[in-house]
Design a protein around this motif. Structure first.
Motif, PDB file in Angstrom:
ATOM      1  N   ILE A   1     -39.613  91.143 -66.007  1.00 51.97           N
ATOM      2  CA  ILE A   1     -40.273  89.787 -65.980  1.00 51.97           C
ATOM      3  C   ILE A   1     -40.683  89.427 -64.584  1.00 51.97           C
ATOM      4  O   ILE A   1     -39.944  89.829 -63.796  1.00 51.97           O
ATOM      5  N   ILE A   2     -41.701  88.597 -64.675  1.00 51.71           N
ATOM      6  CA  ILE A   2     -42.111  88.125 -63.383  1.00 51.71           C
ATOM      7  C   ILE A   2     -42.482  86.586 -63.577  1.00 51.71           C
ATOM      8  O   ILE A   2     -43.015  86.164 -64.353  1.00 51.71           O
ATOM      9  N   VAL A   3     -42.062  86.055 -62.265  1.00 50.41           N
ATOM     10  CA  VAL A   3     -42.422  84.355 -62.216  1.00 50.41           C
ATOM     11  C   VAL A   3     -43.086  84.359 -60.713  1.00 50.41           C
ATOM     12  O   VAL A   3     -42.391  84.766 -59.981  1.00 50.41           O
ATOM     13  N   SER A   4     -44.194  83.695 -60.624  1.00 50.24           N
ATOM     14  CA  SER A   4     -44.565  83.438 -59.284  1.00 50.24           C
ATOM     15  C   SER A   4     -43.743  82.602 -58.338  1.00 50.24           C
ATOM     16  O   SER A   4     -43.472  81.421 -58.924  1.00 50.24           O
ATOM     17  N   LYS A   5     -43.674  82.864 -57.199  1.00 43.96           N
ATOM     18  CA  LYS A   5     -42.907  81.843 -56.285  1.00 43.96           C
ATOM     19  C   LYS A   5     -43.576  80.691 -56.153  1.00 43.96           C
ATOM     20  O   LYS A   5     -42.802  79.711 -55.798  1.00 43.96           O
ATOM     21  N   ASP A   6     -44.901  80.472 -56.358  1.00 46.44           N
ATOM     22  CA  ASP A   6     -45.617  79.208 -56.441  1.00 46.44           C
ATOM     23  C   ASP A   6     -44.879  78.083 -57.352  1.00 46.44           C
ATOM     24  O   ASP A   6     -45.125  76.965 -57.121  1.00 46.44           O
ATOM     25  N   TYR A   7     -44.515  78.566 -58.542  1.00 42.03           N
ATOM     26  CA  TYR A   7     -43.970  77.577 -59.489  1.00 42.03           C
ATOM     27  C   TYR A   7     -42.683  77.581 -59.832  1.00 42.03           C
ATOM     28  O   TYR A   7     -42.176  77.074 -60.947  1.00 42.03           O
ATOM     29  N   LEU A   8     -41.677  78.042 -59.082  1.00 38.53           N
ATOM     30  CA  LEU A   8     -40.303  77.865 -59.365  1.00 38.53           C
ATOM     31  C   LEU A   8     -39.823  78.126 -57.710  1.00 38.53           C
ATOM     32  O   LEU A   8     -39.928  78.849 -57.006  1.00 38.53           O
ATOM     33  N   THR A   9     -39.243  76.504 -57.372  1.00 35.06           N
ATOM     34  CA  THR A   9     -38.477  76.611 -55.883  1.00 35.06           C
ATOM     35  C   THR A   9     -37.271  76.124 -56.150  1.00 35.06           C
ATOM     36  O   THR A   9     -36.640  75.513 -57.075  1.00 35.06           O
ATOM     37  N   GLU A  10     -36.590  75.906 -54.617  1.00 35.23           N
ATOM     38  CA  GLU A  10     -35.429  75.429 -54.861  1.00 35.23           C
ATOM     39  C   GLU A  10     -35.303  73.717 -55.133  1.00 35.23           C
ATOM     40  O   GLU A  10     -34.200  73.263 -55.720  1.00 35.23           O
ATOM     41  N   ASN A  11     -36.584  73.044 -55.418  1.00 39.11           N
ATOM     42  CA  ASN A  11     -36.654  71.693 -55.673  1.00 39.11           C
ATOM     43  C   ASN A  11     -36.382  71.824 -57.230  1.00 39.11           C
ATOM     44  O   ASN A  11     -36.499  70.369 -57.667  1.00 39.11           O
ATOM     45  N   ASP A  12     -36.454  72.725 -57.964  1.00 47.79           N
ATOM     46  CA  ASP A  12     -36.612  72.779 -59.547  1.00 47.79           C
ATOM     47  C   ASP A  12     -35.190  72.580 -60.192  1.00 47.79           C
ATOM     48  O   ASP A  12     -34.176  73.158 -59.777  1.00 47.79           O
ATOM     49  N   HIS A  13     -35.038  71.625 -61.064  1.00 49.02           N
ATOM     50  CA  HIS A  13     -33.886  71.481 -62.221  1.00 49.02           C
ATOM     51  C   HIS A  13     -34.389  71.838 -63.268  1.00 49.02           C
ATOM     52  O   HIS A  13     -35.290  71.185 -64.025  1.00 49.02           O
ATOM     53  N   VAL A  14     -33.941  72.903 -63.823  1.00 45.42           N
ATOM     54  CA  VAL A  14     -34.712  73.676 -64.887  1.00 45.42           C
ATOM     55  C   VAL A  14     -33.835  73.459 -66.465  1.00 45.42           C
ATOM     56  O   VAL A  14     -32.691  73.780 -66.210  1.00 45.42           O
ATOM     57  N   LEU A  15     -34.808  73.148 -67.318  1.00 45.59           N
ATOM     58  CA  LEU A  15     -34.183  73.537 -68.551  1.00 45.59           C
ATOM     59  C   LEU A  15     -34.923  74.802 -69.082  1.00 45.59           C
ATOM     60  O   LEU A  15     -35.939  74.938 -69.293  1.00 45.59           O
ATOM     61  N   ILE A  16     -34.109  75.933 -69.386  1.00 47.98           N
ATOM     62  CA  ILE A  16     -34.472  77.254 -70.088  1.00 47.98           C
ATOM     63  C   ILE A  16     -34.400  77.192 -71.567  1.00 47.98           C
ATOM     64  O   ILE A  16     -33.420  76.583 -72.081  1.00 47.98           O
TER      65      ILE A  16
END
Ligand code: 5GP
Length: 196
Positions: A107-122
């Protein structure tokens, strides 16, 4: 029983002792009113968390993720299961063994769309052995993003994914937890959860 458990009893089916069929309302034909209720419930359960992104995996998580994202007012990112030509090379990747297809996919996610500033709900439609979630968690770790929680529509409690992911320290909220099901009788037994 809550709204999702009632719907599973009404319109779901037991395909085998491990596969629950919900494709008339959740992952083939989609009842958007039901998805809206699911999104609303995730918002209620994770209210107060500083969530700024919803993360899921294609394909069947995307619908739930989009409606959940509307309730949070944030964007959705979905992990792709194949590398398309327009995605670039700056990627986070993880290996995920598919429950339904019996094969390992990157599976792949672009580094453009997930960073250390993100607080994620999966979010995802199903939790079985937890491999999809492990892949999504790995991608968040690579990005140094914070996983604020995990919202699942249907957890199969007789498989070990829920236990494994909770033991890793993540908060997993599953709207319906199936403790057992029987392909011969069609019976589905839900775990007792707090009524909401
Ligand atoms: P896991 O990675 O937890 O083993 O499996 C989760 C993934 O497999 C989900 O993304 C979901 O699409 C699929 N899946 C697992 N169990 C079922 C099931 O009983 N029915 C359906 N329709 N999909 C399932």
């Amino acid at each position: 029983m809550n709204f999702l458990e009632e719907r599973i009893i009404k319109d779901g089916g037991v395909k085998s002792n491990t596969i629950l069929k919900v494709d008339s309302f959740l992952n083939h034909q989609i009842d958007t009113d039901l998805l809206n209720e699911i999104g609303k419930e995730f918002k209620k359960r994770f209210d107060g968390k500083p969530i700024n992104k919803i993360l899921t995996i294609e394909a069947s998580g995307i619908g739930i993720a989009c409606i959940t994202a509307l309730h949070f007012g944030v964007p959705v990112v979905f992990a792709k299961k194949s590398k398309t030509s327009n995605i670039g090379n700056d990627l986070y990747t993880a290996e995920v063994e598919s429950f339904t297809h019996n094969e390992v996919r990157t599976i792949i996610v672009s580094k453009d769309y997930l960073t250390e500033n993100d607080h994620v709900l999966i979010v995802d439609d199903f939790l079985a052995n937890g491999r999809a979630l492990k892949g999504l968690i790995s991608v968040c770790r690579q990005a140094n993003a914070t996983v604020e929680g995990i919202g699942i529509a249907v957890e199969k409690g007789f498989q070990n994914g829920g236990r494994i992911i909770r033991e890793l320290g993540y908060r997993v909220e599953s709207l319906a937890i199936v403790d057992s099901m029987n392909a011969e009788t069609g019976a589905v037994v839900f775990r007792d959860q707090e009524i909401y």
